[in-house]
Design a protein around this motif. Structure first.
Motif, mmCIF file in Angstrom:
data_model
loop_
_atom_site.group_PDB
_atom_site.id
_atom_site.type_symbol
_atom_site.label_atom_id
_atom_site.label_comp_id
_atom_site.label_asym_id
_atom_site.label_seq_id
_atom_site.Cartn_x
_atom_site.Cartn_y
_atom_site.Cartn_z
ATOM 1 N N VAL A 258 16.900 -9.638 -5.219
ATOM 2 C CA VAL A 258 17.510 -8.240 -5.026
ATOM 3 C C VAL A 258 16.958 -7.876 -7.082
ATOM 4 C CG1 VAL A 258 19.922 -8.250 -6.228
ATOM 5 C CG2 VAL A 258 19.207 -7.200 -4.805
ATOM 6 N N LEU A 259 16.908 -8.862 -7.709
ATOM 7 C CA LEU A 259 16.682 -8.244 -8.709
ATOM 8 C C LEU A 259 15.349 -7.205 -8.596
ATOM 9 C CD1 LEU A 259 18.697 -10.317 -9.507
ATOM 10 C CD2 LEU A 259 17.391 -10.353 -11.972
ATOM 11 N N TRP A 260 14.753 -7.619 -7.890
ATOM 12 C CA TRP A 260 13.193 -7.263 -8.120
ATOM 13 C C TRP A 260 13.022 -5.907 -6.566
ATOM 14 C CZ3 TRP A 260 14.041 -12.339 -8.855
ATOM 15 C CH2 TRP A 260 13.201 -13.176 -9.705
ATOM 16 N N ASP A 261 14.142 -5.598 -6.775
ATOM 17 C CA ASP A 261 14.037 -4.339 -5.339
ATOM 18 C C ASP A 261 14.098 -3.161 -5.892
ATOM 19 O OD1 ASP A 261 14.845 -2.335 -3.418
ATOM 20 O OD2 ASP A 261 15.774 -3.311 -2.435
ATOM 21 N N PRO A 262 12.677 -2.619 -5.696
ATOM 22 C CA PRO A 262 12.397 -0.957 -6.130
ATOM 23 C C PRO A 262 13.597 -0.562 -6.616
ATOM 24 C CG PRO A 262 10.866 -2.151 -5.052
ATOM 25 C CD PRO A 262 11.821 -2.271 -4.494
ATOM 26 N N LYS A 263 13.848 -0.144 -5.896
ATOM 27 C CA LYS A 263 15.750 0.708 -5.635
ATOM 28 C C LYS A 263 16.403 0.359 -6.672
ATOM 29 C CE LYS A 263 17.862 0.718 -2.161
ATOM 30 N NZ LYS A 263 18.364 -0.161 -0.832
ATOM 31 N N TYR A 264 16.258 -0.483 -7.842
ATOM 32 C CA TYR A 264 16.835 -0.756 -8.688
ATOM 33 C C TYR A 264 16.269 -0.678 -10.241
ATOM 34 C CZ TYR A 264 19.821 -2.012 -4.863
ATOM 35 O OH TYR A 264 20.546 -1.943 -3.885
ATOM 36 N N LYS A 265 15.206 -0.553 -10.107
ATOM 37 C CA LYS A 265 14.324 -0.417 -11.164
ATOM 38 C C LYS A 265 14.697 0.803 -12.448
ATOM 39 C CE LYS A 265 9.634 0.604 -13.047
ATOM 40 N NZ LYS A 265 7.983 1.593 -12.666
ATOM 41 N N GLY A 266 15.192 0.145 -13.686
ATOM 42 C CA GLY A 266 15.786 0.306 -14.436
ATOM 43 C C GLY A 266 16.926 0.461 -14.777
ATOM 44 N N LYS A 267 17.792 -0.608 -13.744
ATOM 45 C CA LYS A 267 19.538 -0.460 -13.827
ATOM 46 C C LYS A 267 19.738 -2.471 -13.655
ATOM 47 C CE LYS A 267 20.679 3.843 -10.738
ATOM 48 N NZ LYS A 267 20.963 3.935 -10.248
ATOM 49 N N VAL A 268 18.041 -3.355 -13.733
ATOM 50 C CA VAL A 268 18.523 -4.475 -13.310
ATOM 51 C C VAL A 268 17.948 -5.113 -15.234
ATOM 52 C CG1 VAL A 268 17.202 -6.552 -12.830
ATOM 53 C CG2 VAL A 268 17.394 -4.571 -11.470
ATOM 54 N N ILE B 43 12.979 -21.746 -9.464
ATOM 55 C CA ILE B 43 14.250 -21.394 -8.616
ATOM 56 C C ILE B 43 13.943 -20.992 -6.942
ATOM 57 C CG2 ILE B 43 16.741 -21.156 -7.919
ATOM 58 C CD1 ILE B 43 17.199 -22.538 -10.682
ATOM 59 N N VAL B 44 13.833 -18.921 -8.054
ATOM 60 C CA VAL B 44 13.766 -18.127 -6.852
ATOM 61 C C VAL B 44 12.865 -18.048 -5.888
ATOM 62 C CG1 VAL B 44 13.062 -15.653 -6.776
ATOM 63 C CG2 VAL B 44 14.753 -16.165 -8.816
ATOM 64 N N LEU B 45 10.893 -18.796 -6.621
ATOM 65 C CA LEU B 45 10.179 -19.413 -6.020
ATOM 66 C C LEU B 45 10.524 -20.289 -4.847
ATOM 67 C CD1 LEU B 45 7.866 -18.424 -8.313
ATOM 68 C CD2 LEU B 45 8.066 -17.080 -6.372
ATOM 69 N N GLY B 46 11.346 -21.236 -4.948
ATOM 70 C CA GLY B 46 11.980 -22.627 -3.529
ATOM 71 C C GLY B 46 11.405 -22.925 -4.728
ATOM 72 N N ILE B 47 11.091 -23.516 -5.871
ATOM 73 C CA ILE B 47 10.474 -24.203 -6.096
ATOM 74 C C ILE B 47 11.098 -25.244 -6.037
ATOM 75 C CG2 ILE B 47 8.822 -25.781 -8.105
ATOM 76 C CD1 ILE B 47 7.054 -22.789 -8.920
ATOM 77 N N LYS B 48 11.343 -26.870 -5.563
ATOM 78 C CA LYS B 48 12.134 -27.519 -5.768
ATOM 79 C C LYS B 48 12.544 -28.244 -6.598
ATOM 80 C CE LYS B 48 13.137 -31.953 -2.858
ATOM 81 N NZ LYS B 48 12.610 -33.370 -2.370
ATOM 82 N N ASP B 49 11.732 -28.744 -8.393
ATOM 83 C CA ASP B 49 11.837 -29.651 -8.807
ATOM 84 C C ASP B 49 11.829 -28.225 -10.288
ATOM 85 O OD1 ASP B 49 11.876 -30.634 -11.484
ATOM 86 O OD2 ASP B 49 10.362 -32.376 -11.306
ATOM 87 N N ALA C 135 1.184 -20.805 -13.189
ATOM 88 C CA ALA C 135 0.682 -19.830 -12.668
ATOM 89 C C ALA C 135 1.475 -18.508 -12.178
ATOM 90 C CB ALA C 135 -0.348 -19.903 -12.109
ATOM 91 N N GLN C 136 1.928 -19.350 -10.915
ATOM 92 C CA GLN C 136 3.095 -18.825 -10.109
ATOM 93 C C GLN C 136 4.243 -17.975 -10.926
ATOM 94 O OE1 GLN C 136 4.070 -21.615 -7.104
ATOM 95 N NE2 GLN C 136 2.604 -20.928 -6.037
ATOM 96 N N VAL C 137 4.890 -18.726 -11.622
ATOM 97 C CA VAL C 137 6.064 -18.032 -12.396
ATOM 98 C C VAL C 137 6.138 -17.416 -12.665
ATOM 99 C CG1 VAL C 137 7.928 -19.128 -13.396
ATOM 100 C CG2 VAL C 137 7.688 -20.655 -11.832
ATOM 101 N N LYS D 170 5.311 -14.192 -11.036
ATOM 102 C CA LYS D 170 7.222 -13.886 -11.004
ATOM 103 C C LYS D 170 7.923 -12.950 -11.540
ATOM 104 C CE LYS D 170 10.005 -13.481 -7.168
ATOM 105 N NZ LYS D 170 9.543 -12.461 -6.035
ATOM 106 N N LEU D 171 7.378 -13.410 -12.677
ATOM 107 C CA LEU D 171 8.465 -13.071 -13.678
ATOM 108 C C LEU D 171 8.246 -11.634 -14.342
ATOM 109 C CD1 LEU D 171 9.363 -16.183 -16.048
ATOM 110 C CD2 LEU D 171 10.529 -14.503 -14.423
ATOM 111 N N ILE D 172 6.368 -11.462 -14.265
ATOM 112 C CA ILE D 172 6.219 -10.247 -15.430
ATOM 113 C C ILE D 172 6.248 -9.038 -13.930
ATOM 114 C CG2 ILE D 172 3.885 -8.702 -15.084
ATOM 115 C CD1 ILE D 172 2.455 -11.474 -16.405
ATOM 116 N N ALA D 173 6.608 -9.536 -12.602
ATOM 117 C CA ALA D 173 6.937 -8.646 -11.444
ATOM 118 C C ALA D 173 8.073 -8.201 -11.787
ATOM 119 C CB ALA D 173 6.468 -9.321 -10.142
ATOM 120 N N LEU D 174 9.202 -8.889 -12.025
ATOM 121 C CA LEU D 174 10.792 -8.758 -12.923
ATOM 122 C C LEU D 174 10.639 -7.993 -14.073
ATOM 123 C CD1 LEU D 174 13.903 -8.272 -12.264
ATOM 124 C CD2 LEU D 174 13.425 -11.142 -13.486
ATOM 125 N N LYS D 175 10.165 -8.050 -14.944
ATOM 126 C CA LYS D 175 9.773 -7.433 -16.027
ATOM 127 C C LYS D 175 9.998 -6.170 -16.124
ATOM 128 C CE LYS D 175 7.519 -6.475 -20.175
ATOM 129 N NZ LYS D 175 6.297 -6.015 -20.951
#
Length: 339
Positions: free
Chosen positions: A156-166, A181-187, A197-199, A202-207
């Protein structure tokens, strides 16, 4: 001995007695704490100072990165006791910023709950560097008006509906743990090159969906208070408690993917000139009454008493020492610099 000699001797004796009495009455130095909010409550400080005569000086930090930077700046000489999360403890030990715990001086160790007495997560190469004191989680704070039911997923933190509200915690190590953890990586604490690279992606997309980052409880709750924020990747339970005290109707949840569970340890600085004062503070705050008060006031779980209301321990992924702390810092800087 003539009268003059006797007078001088008597005066010297009196001076010696007065000096000895003054020495006994003087405070036994000071203890300098490097801590997070909630770890040096004024009521505890006042009681400790009355009991011991030791003056307490507190420096608060807003995150892991700030904390280790302060310790490295003086090789630990500016502080006596520092509270360190388990995942960072080895980094401090490797850089010789903290000393092994002298268990002969740890008179309150018997107050620890059985699961914490071994101090296994704080022991490296046969030496123990920290005493478990408080635990909690890095969960989600959400606005109850926007979300009458707690969000089930971190996505939900990545949902464009809440852009600028996170808003999100500015902490290199835990941000990368969070992304994994969000990506489901076990360790999430031991990542491969591909996973890093995946993480990072993902974090750049959240930014791009964030209002901003924050460091520390005060900054996080202030930003929430002054803006139209509805979601937070938080520093812990205290963020929700502080907002509720300010009148905000917020909830705290651990989404289905899980969350980092942290365990903070009391550690003694390698640079302390007053280890006795350091251990006096450590033993004082390991009392069961302090642990219970900490849980009540700040929402932290205590290692000396089973906390009420924290029934989500099974959903936590307990922090471990990362594979490469320096690399994590470098990747996090790249995330924050990304457009």
């Amino acid at each position: 001995m003539n009268w003059m000699s006797r007078t001088v001797a008597a005066s010297l004796a009196t001076f010696t007695l007065l000096a000895s009495a003054a020495a006994i009455a003087q405070p036994k130095g000071e203890v300098r704490l490097l801590a997070y909010e909630g770890y040096a409550d004024p009521a505890w400080v006042e009681e400790f100072q009355k009991e011991t005569g030791i003056t307490v000086k507190v420096t608060y930090v807003g995150g892991v990165d700030e904390q280790i930077a302060k310790m490295k700046a003086s090789n630990g000489k500016d502080y006596d006791v520092v509270t360190i999360d388990t995942a960072s403890l080895k980094a401090y030990a490797d850089q010789k910023l903290i000393s092994p715990i002298d268990k002969t001086k740890l008179t309150s160790a018997g107050n620890l709950l059985p699961e914490f007495k071994s101090m296994s997560n704080a022991t490296f190469d046969g030496a123990t560097y920290g005493v478990p004191w408080a635990w909690g989680s890095l969960g989600m704070v959400y606005d109850k008006k926007t979300f009458p039911t707690a969000p089930e997923s971190w996505e939900v933190l990545w949902d464009p509906k809440y852009k600028g509200k996170v808003i999100s915690l500015d902490d290199a190590n835990n941000a990368i743990n969070f992304g994994a953890i969000v990506l489901g990586i076990k360790d999430p604490f031991h990542l491969t090159d591909a996973q890093f690279a995946q993480v990072k992606d993902k974090l750049i997309a959240l930014k791009r969906n964030l209002l901003t980052y924050f460091a520390g409880f005060d900054e996080g709750t202030t930003i929430w208070s002054e803006n139209d924020v509805v979601l937070m990747f938080s520093m812990g339970e205290l963020a929700a408690i502080n907002l509720q005290k300010k009148g905000f109707d917020v909830g705290y949840t651990i989404p289905k993917e899980g969350a980092v569970g942290w365990l903070d340890n009391l550690a003694v600085s390698a640079g302390t000139p007053n280890p006795d004062a350091a251990y006096a503070w450590v033993n004082f705050v390991l009392q069961k009454k302090i642990g219970a008060d900490m849980a009540k006031k700040f929402g932290y779980g205590a290692t000396t008493d089973a906390p009420e209301g924290m029934d989500y321990a099974s959903r936590l992924i307990w922090a471990d020492n990362p594979e490469d702390y320096t690399r994590r810092q470098a990747i996090w800087n790249e995330v924050k610099a990304a457009e």
